[in-house]
Design an enzyme around this catalytic site. Structure first.
Site, PDB file in Angstrom:
ATOM      1  N   LEU A 294      -5.565  -2.639   8.721  1.00 36.27           N
ATOM      2  CA  LEU A 294      -5.329  -3.570   9.822  1.00 36.27           C
ATOM      3  C   LEU A 294      -5.450  -5.024   9.377  1.00 36.27           C
ATOM      4  O   LEU A 294      -6.062  -5.852  10.049  1.00 36.27           O
ATOM      5  CB  LEU A 294      -6.271  -3.268  10.999  1.00 36.27           C
ATOM      6  CG  LEU A 294      -6.057  -1.901  11.670  1.00 36.27           C
ATOM      7  CD1 LEU A 294      -7.004  -1.743  12.858  1.00 36.27           C
ATOM      8  CD2 LEU A 294      -4.609  -1.725  12.106  1.00 36.27           C
TER       9      LEU A 294
ATOM     10  N   ARG B 160      -7.919   4.928  -5.771  1.00 34.32           N
ATOM     11  CA  ARG B 160      -8.152   4.731  -4.332  1.00 34.32           C
ATOM     12  C   ARG B 160      -9.231   5.704  -3.893  1.00 34.32           C
ATOM     13  O   ARG B 160      -9.184   6.895  -4.206  1.00 34.32           O
ATOM     14  CB  ARG B 160      -6.873   4.954  -3.528  1.00 34.32           C
ATOM     15  CG  ARG B 160      -7.134   5.012  -2.013  1.00 34.32           C
ATOM     16  CD  ARG B 160      -5.876   4.908  -1.175  1.00 34.32           C
ATOM     17  NE  ARG B 160      -5.552   3.496  -0.945  1.00 34.32           N
ATOM     18  CZ  ARG B 160      -4.656   3.085  -0.043  1.00 34.32           C
ATOM     19  NH1 ARG B 160      -3.979   3.972   0.687  1.00 34.32           N
ATOM     20  NH2 ARG B 160      -4.404   1.802   0.119  1.00 34.32           N
TER      21      ARG B 160
ATOM     22  N   SER C 150       0.831  -1.196   0.000  1.00 32.94           N
ATOM     23  CA  SER C 150       0.000   0.000   0.000  1.00 32.94           C
ATOM     24  C   SER C 150       0.871   1.252   0.000  1.00 32.94           C
ATOM     25  O   SER C 150       1.946   1.263   0.607  1.00 32.94           O
ATOM     26  CB  SER C 150      -0.894  -0.010   1.248  1.00 32.94           C
ATOM     27  OG  SER C 150      -1.883   0.984   1.170  1.00 32.94           O
ATOM     28  N   PRO C 151       0.436   2.314  -0.672  1.00 33.78           N
ATOM     29  CA  PRO C 151       1.220   3.556  -0.635  1.00 33.78           C
ATOM     30  C   PRO C 151       1.402   4.051   0.798  1.00 33.78           C
ATOM     31  O   PRO C 151       0.435   4.127   1.561  1.00 33.78           O
ATOM     32  CB  PRO C 151       0.360   4.530  -1.443  1.00 33.78           C
ATOM     33  CG  PRO C 151      -0.464   3.657  -2.332  1.00 33.78           C
ATOM     34  CD  PRO C 151      -0.759   2.432  -1.526  1.00 33.78           C
TER      35      PRO C 151
ATOM     36  N   CYS D  17       3.472   7.187   2.838  1.00 30.52           N
ATOM     37  CA  CYS D  17       4.329   8.364   2.794  1.00 30.52           C
ATOM     38  C   CYS D  17       5.568   8.153   3.647  1.00 30.52           C
ATOM     39  O   CYS D  17       5.475   7.685   4.785  1.00 30.52           O
ATOM     40  CB  CYS D  17       3.567   9.595   3.275  1.00 30.52           C
ATOM     41  SG  CYS D  17       2.287  10.132   2.121  1.00 30.52           S
TER      42      CYS D  17
ATOM     43  N   TYR E 163      -7.715  14.253   0.525  1.00 32.78           N
ATOM     44  CA  TYR E 163      -6.888  15.022  -0.393  1.00 32.78           C
ATOM     45  C   TYR E 163      -7.754  15.541  -1.545  1.00 32.78           C
ATOM     46  O   TYR E 163      -8.969  15.354  -1.553  1.00 32.78           O
ATOM     47  CB  TYR E 163      -5.694  14.194  -0.838  1.00 32.78           C
ATOM     48  CG  TYR E 163      -4.826  13.779   0.339  1.00 32.78           C
ATOM     49  CD1 TYR E 163      -4.349  14.731   1.240  1.00 32.78           C
ATOM     50  CD2 TYR E 163      -4.537  12.439   0.589  1.00 32.78           C
ATOM     51  CE1 TYR E 163      -3.587  14.359   2.337  1.00 32.78           C
ATOM     52  CE2 TYR E 163      -3.762  12.062   1.692  1.00 32.78           C
ATOM     53  CZ  TYR E 163      -3.302  13.028   2.567  1.00 32.78           C
ATOM     54  OH  TYR E 163      -2.554  12.665   3.652  1.00 32.78           O
TER      55      TYR E 163
ATOM     56  N   GLN F 160       1.408   5.925  -7.115  1.00 34.14           N
ATOM     57  CA  GLN F 160       0.184   6.635  -6.749  1.00 34.14           C
ATOM     58  C   GLN F 160       0.370   8.113  -7.063  1.00 34.14           C
ATOM     59  O   GLN F 160       1.271   8.763  -6.524  1.00 34.14           O
ATOM     60  CB  GLN F 160      -0.147   6.450  -5.269  1.00 34.14           C
ATOM     61  CG  GLN F 160      -1.494   7.057  -4.884  1.00 34.14           C
ATOM     62  CD  GLN F 160      -1.780   6.960  -3.399  1.00 34.14           C
ATOM     63  OE1 GLN F 160      -1.086   7.576  -2.594  1.00 34.14           O
ATOM     64  NE2 GLN F 160      -2.806   6.203  -3.037  1.00 34.14           N
TER      65      GLN F 160
ATOM     66  N   ARG G  51       1.282  -0.971   7.422  1.00 28.35           N
ATOM     67  CA  ARG G  51       2.089  -1.080   8.638  1.00 28.35           C
ATOM     68  C   ARG G  51       2.683  -2.473   8.830  1.00 28.35           C
ATOM     69  O   ARG G  51       3.814  -2.612   9.299  1.00 28.35           O
ATOM     70  CB  ARG G  51       1.251  -0.680   9.856  1.00 28.35           C
ATOM     71  CG  ARG G  51       0.983   0.819   9.934  1.00 28.35           C
ATOM     72  CD  ARG G  51       0.045   1.152  11.091  1.00 28.35           C
ATOM     73  NE  ARG G  51      -0.133   2.594  11.232  1.00 28.35           N
ATOM     74  CZ  ARG G  51      -1.006   3.316  10.551  1.00 28.35           C
ATOM     75  NH1 ARG G  51      -1.786   2.717   9.642  1.00 28.35           N
ATOM     76  NH2 ARG G  51      -1.120   4.617  10.740  1.00 28.35           N
TER      77      ARG G  51
END
Length: 355
Positions: A301, A230, A22-23, A25, A182, A99, A324
C-alpha cells in the site's frame, strides 16, 4: 535530488532510482511460457521509469505453480520469450529481475477470475501439491504430500536449474520467493513445518531448505549479480513466524551472501488478521534494516510519491516495491518525479507529453 530518485548500486548493477516493480502474478501463461502479455506488462513498467522490473513468481517446476496459468522457468524452451522481454527492459535503461518460486501446498489452484479455488489433484489442470508437512492450507483443500529427502533434493536442483536458465534469459537479479505461504515460507514457519528431521524444529533447521537453495544457486549465479530474498516478516498469528525470527534469519542471510531482503508479510495462515493501512509493512523493512544493516525493500500500500520518498529519505528501506499502484499507473515513476520536482529522462517517443 529527492531520495526516491537517487541511484543505488548493488554489486555490478546500478538502479537509476529506488522504484521497483514488485512481482505480480498475471495467470496468463500456457505451460509456463511467457507471451506478449508479459512483454507488454513488464515492458510498460520499464517504459514508465521503474528502475528494476521483477517478473511474477516464475515456477521452478510444473508442480511448483500456484495455478496452471503461472509463468514458468522449468524447461529450456521457456528461455527464448523471456530473453525477448529482458532485452526490451534493458533497452529502456531498467534492470530485469526474476522471482524464482515454488508454491508448495498452495499449488494446483484455478485462475482468480474463475474462482481461484484449489483444483483436485485428480481433475483436469490439477496435481498433487507438496509441502514440508501434510497440512493443508485450509480444511477445504487437499492435504499436500510431505517432501522426503529425495523430494527436497529435487526442489533444490530445480531452483539451481532455474537460475541457470534465468542467466541465459538475460536476468541480472534473482529474487527467491520465501514469502506468502509458499514452499520456502512453509518450511520457515512452525505453523506449517511440523517435521522432526533436520528440516524441522529449530529456526536453523526450518531455514535449511532456503539456505541449501542459496548455496546451489550461488554455484551457478555470477558473483557480480545480486541475489534477493522475499520474506513474510510475520505470520500475523500467535505461534508463527515473527519479526524477531526475520531479523535472526536476515543475519544468517547476510553471511550467505544475500544482497537485499524484500520484506512482505502474511500469506501462510488462512484468515490471519492483517491491519491494512498505507505502508503497513514498512516497519518490518525498517526493523530488519536497522537491526542487521542489510539492504531492504518495503512493500504494501505504497501509493504516493511523497510517501515513497519519505521511506527512502528516512532510512526505513533502500527501495520501494510497488504492485497495485503500478497496475493502475505504469508511469508512476515519471509522475512521481514531476510531483517531487526532479527532471528524469523520458522515452523519446513520450517526450512531448512531459508535464
Amino acid at each position: 535530488m529527492p531520495h526516491l530518485f537517487s541511484p543505488l548500486k548493488i554489486k555490478s548493477i546500478e538502479l537509476k532510482n529506488r522504484i521497483v516493480v514488485s512481482p505480480m502474478c498475471e495467470y496468463s501463461s500456457v505451460d509456463g511460457f511467457a507471451n506478449n502479455w508479459h512483454l507488454v506488462h513488464l515492458g510498460a513498467r520499464a517504459v514508465g521509469g521503474a528502475a528494476l522490473i521483477i517478473t511474477e513468481a516464475a515456477a521452478v517446476s510444473a508442480e511448483g505453480r500456484i495455478s496452471y496459468g503461472d509463468l514458468g522457468i522449468w524447461k529450456d524452451e521457456h528461455i527464448a520469450k523471456l530473453k525477448e522481454i529482458t532485452n526490451f527492459i534493458d533497452e529502456q535503461g531498467a534492470v530485469a529481475g526474476i522471482q524464482l518460486a515454488h508454491a508448495g501446498r498452495k499449488a494446483s489452484h484455478d485462475l482468480p477470475w474463475t474462482g481461484g479455488k484449489q483444483i483436485p489433484s485428480t481433475a483436469e489442470n490439477g496435481w498433487v501439491s507438496v509441502a514440508p508437512s501434510p497440512v493443508a492450507f485450509t480444511l477445504a483443500e487437499e492435504a499436500p504430500l510431505a517432501l522426503d529427502r529425495e523430494g527436497i533434493a529435487k526442489v533444490i536442483a530445480d531452483f539451481q536449474a532455474a537460475a541457470v536458465r534465468a542467466l541465459a534469459a538475460g536476468f541480472k537479479v534473482i529474487e527467491l520467493h520465501g514469502a506468502h505461504g509458499y514452499l520456502i515460507h512453509e518450511f520457515l514457519s512452525p505453523l506449517s513445518n511440523l517435521r522432526t528431521d533436520g528440516y524441522g524444529g529449530s529456526l536453523e533447521n526450518r531455514a535449511r531448505l532456503l539456505l541449501e537453495i542459496i548455496v546451489a544457486i550461488k554455484e551457478v549465479w555470477p558473483e557480480e549479480y545480486p541475489l534477493f530474498v522475499r520474506i513474510s516478516a510475520t505470520d500475523w498469528t500467535e505461534g508463527g513466524w515473527t519479526i524477531e525470527d526475520s531479523i535472526t534469519l536476515a543475519k544468517i542471510l547476510i553471511d550467505r551472501g544475500i544482497d537485499l531482503i524484500d520484506c512482505s508479510t502474511g500469506g501462510n495462515v488462512a484468515g490471519a488478521r492483517i491491519p491494512l493501512k498505507p505502508g503497513y509493512q514498512v516497519e518490518f523493512a525498517e526493523a530488519v534494516k536497522q537491526q542487521t544493516g542489510i539492504l531492504t525493500g518495503a512493500v504494501g500500500l505504497i501509493t504516493e510519491a511523497e510517501q515513497a520518498n519519505e521511506i527512502i529519505e528516512t532510512g526505513q528501506a533502500d527501495v520501494v516495491l510497488l504492485a497495485r499502484e503500478l497496475l493502475r499507473d505504469p508511469h508512476f515513476p515519471l509522475r512521481a518525479a514531476h510531483e517531487l520536482g526532479v527532471t528524469v529522462k523520458w522515452p523519446n517517443q513520450y517526450d512531448r507529453a512531459q508535464w
